[in-house]
Design an enzyme around this catalytic site. Structure first.
Site, PDB file in Angstrom:
ATOM      1  N   CYS A   1       0.863  -1.187   0.000  1.00  0.00           N
ATOM      2  CA  CYS A   1       0.000   0.000   0.000  1.00  0.00           C
ATOM      3  C   CYS A   1       0.893   1.229   0.000  1.00  0.00           C
ATOM      4  O   CYS A   1       2.082   1.124  -0.336  1.00  0.00           O
ATOM      5  CB  CYS A   1      -0.988  -0.021   1.178  1.00  0.00           C
ATOM      6  SG  CYS A   1      -0.223   0.081   2.806  1.00  0.00           S
TER       7      CYS A   1
ATOM      8  N   ASN B   1       2.381   1.513   4.252  1.00  0.00           N
ATOM      9  CA  ASN B   1       2.738   0.236   4.905  1.00  0.00           C
ATOM     10  C   ASN B   1       2.530   0.302   6.426  1.00  0.00           C
ATOM     11  O   ASN B   1       3.270  -0.302   7.192  1.00  0.00           O
ATOM     12  CB  ASN B   1       4.186  -0.196   4.579  1.00  0.00           C
ATOM     13  CG  ASN B   1       4.531  -1.622   5.020  1.00  0.00           C
ATOM     14  OD1 ASN B   1       5.667  -1.899   5.376  1.00  0.00           O
ATOM     15  ND2 ASN B   1       3.580  -2.524   5.019  1.00  0.00           N
TER      16      ASN B   1
ATOM     17  N   CYS C   1      -1.194   0.890   7.510  1.00  0.00           N
ATOM     18  CA  CYS C   1      -2.629   0.616   7.718  1.00  0.00           C
ATOM     19  C   CYS C   1      -3.091  -0.637   6.958  1.00  0.00           C
ATOM     20  O   CYS C   1      -3.392  -1.664   7.565  1.00  0.00           O
ATOM     21  CB  CYS C   1      -3.479   1.808   7.301  1.00  0.00           C
ATOM     22  SG  CYS C   1      -3.184   3.292   8.292  1.00  0.00           S
ATOM     23  N   ARG C   2      -3.156  -0.550   5.614  1.00  0.00           N
ATOM     24  CA  ARG C   2      -3.778  -1.635   4.851  1.00  0.00           C
ATOM     25  C   ARG C   2      -2.873  -2.836   4.624  1.00  0.00           C
ATOM     26  O   ARG C   2      -3.290  -3.985   4.850  1.00  0.00           O
ATOM     27  CB  ARG C   2      -4.252  -1.101   3.483  1.00  0.00           C
ATOM     28  CG  ARG C   2      -5.409  -0.133   3.584  1.00  0.00           C
ATOM     29  CD  ARG C   2      -5.614   0.624   2.285  1.00  0.00           C
ATOM     30  NE  ARG C   2      -4.507   1.524   2.005  1.00  0.00           N
ATOM     31  CZ  ARG C   2      -4.358   2.248   0.909  1.00  0.00           C
ATOM     32  NH1 ARG C   2      -5.271   2.131  -0.051  1.00  0.00           N
ATOM     33  NH2 ARG C   2      -3.347   3.062   0.753  1.00  0.00           N
ATOM     34  N   SER C   3      -1.659  -2.620   4.124  1.00  0.00           N
ATOM     35  CA  SER C   3      -0.834  -3.796   3.784  1.00  0.00           C
ATOM     36  C   SER C   3      -0.389  -4.596   5.016  1.00  0.00           C
ATOM     37  O   SER C   3      -0.274  -5.825   4.904  1.00  0.00           O
ATOM     38  CB  SER C   3       0.347  -3.421   2.884  1.00  0.00           C
ATOM     39  OG  SER C   3       1.175  -2.454   3.457  1.00  0.00           O
TER      40      SER C   3
ATOM     41  N   ASP D   1      -8.050   3.847   1.500  1.00  0.00           N
ATOM     42  CA  ASP D   1      -7.118   4.184   2.570  1.00  0.00           C
ATOM     43  C   ASP D   1      -7.900   4.651   3.811  1.00  0.00           C
ATOM     44  O   ASP D   1      -8.613   5.654   3.744  1.00  0.00           O
ATOM     45  CB  ASP D   1      -6.207   5.312   2.057  1.00  0.00           C
ATOM     46  CG  ASP D   1      -5.079   5.593   3.004  1.00  0.00           C
ATOM     47  OD1 ASP D   1      -5.121   5.124   4.160  1.00  0.00           O
ATOM     48  OD2 ASP D   1      -4.138   6.301   2.591  1.00  0.00           O
TER      49      ASP D   1
HETATM   50  P1  4NP Z   1      -1.715   2.882   4.196  1.00  0.00           P
HETATM   51  O1  4NP Z   1      -2.264   4.272   4.792  1.00  0.00           O
HETATM   52  O2  4NP Z   1      -1.244   3.187   2.795  1.00  0.00           O
HETATM   53  O3  4NP Z   1      -2.909   1.995   4.208  1.00  0.00           O
HETATM   54  O4  4NP Z   1      -0.601   2.425   5.130  1.00  0.00           O
HETATM   55  C1  4NP Z   1      -1.453   5.406   4.897  1.00  0.00           C
HETATM   56  C2  4NP Z   1      -0.722   5.621   6.029  1.00  0.00           C
HETATM   57  C3  4NP Z   1       0.069   6.757   6.143  1.00  0.00           C
HETATM   58  C4  4NP Z   1       0.114   7.655   5.112  1.00  0.00           C
HETATM   59  C5  4NP Z   1      -0.619   7.428   3.956  1.00  0.00           C
HETATM   60  C6  4NP Z   1      -1.396   6.299   3.844  1.00  0.00           C
HETATM   61  N1  4NP Z   1       0.907   8.820   5.234  1.00  0.00           N
HETATM   62  O5  4NP Z   1       0.832   9.684   4.337  1.00  0.00           O
HETATM   63  O6  4NP Z   1       1.635   8.975   6.222  1.00  0.00           O
END
Ligand code: 4NP
Length: 147
Positions: free
Chosen positions: A7, A10, A12-14, A117
């Site tokens: 994702c 790295n 939240c989702r992955s 997200d």
């Molecule tokens: P993820 O969510 O892609 O599901 O891990 C996010 C977590 C943090 C950020 C963006 C997306 N960030 O911009 O810090």
């Protein structure tokens, strides 16, 4: 079989996808190794977001020891499948592909649907868990007899 979940952050989702796919594959007795990575470097070295850790724990899955890392092109050599969460992850990963062999390994976990997200909305972690779980179950049904 080795599968990499990707994702953006790295955190939240992955990490959820890694934990869920490993849990389901283990339950099926499959000798699969699952890992995860992000295409953005903001959280490298951190553990998963506490809301992902909590949501996974509510479903009996411990993702707390995962460590955030960046996707890198060597992952195309290491993994059989690279499963991304949304279209922006898809273009980010495909931009690093070196050849058609690399490109063939990459797909969205939910096919033509995205895993949104949840970073800015606490209420989305449980629905995101369910979406990822459904995607992992479908993937296992498709591939469990093959590798
Ligand atoms: P993820 O969510 O892609 O599901 O891990 C996010 C977590 C943090 C950020 C963006 C997306 N960030 O911009 O810090």
């Amino acid at each position: 079989m080795k599968i990499l979940m990707v994702c953006l952050g790295n955190i939240c989702r992955s990490p959820l996808a890694e934990g869920i796919m490993q849990h389901l594959a283990d339950k099926e007795g499959l000798n699969w190794e699952i890992d995860s990575a992000g295409t953005g470097n903001w959280h490298v070295g951190d553990g998963p977001d506490h809301r992902s850790v909590r949501t996974a724990r509510l479903h009996g899955i411990d993702i707390s020891r995962q460590i955030c890392r960046l996707f890198n092109p060597a992952d195309f050599d290491e993994f059989d499948h690279i499963l991304v969460m949304d279209k922006s992850n898809l273009s980010n990963v495909l931009a690093m592909a070196r050849n058609d062999g690399d490109r063939k390994k990459v797909s969205m976990l939910l096919g033509d649907k995205i895993v949104p997200d949840p970073y800015h909305d606490d209420s989305q972690f449980e629905p995101v868990f369910k979406l990822i779980e459904a995607g992992c179950k479908a993937f296992i049904e498709r591939y469990k007899g093959i590798l």
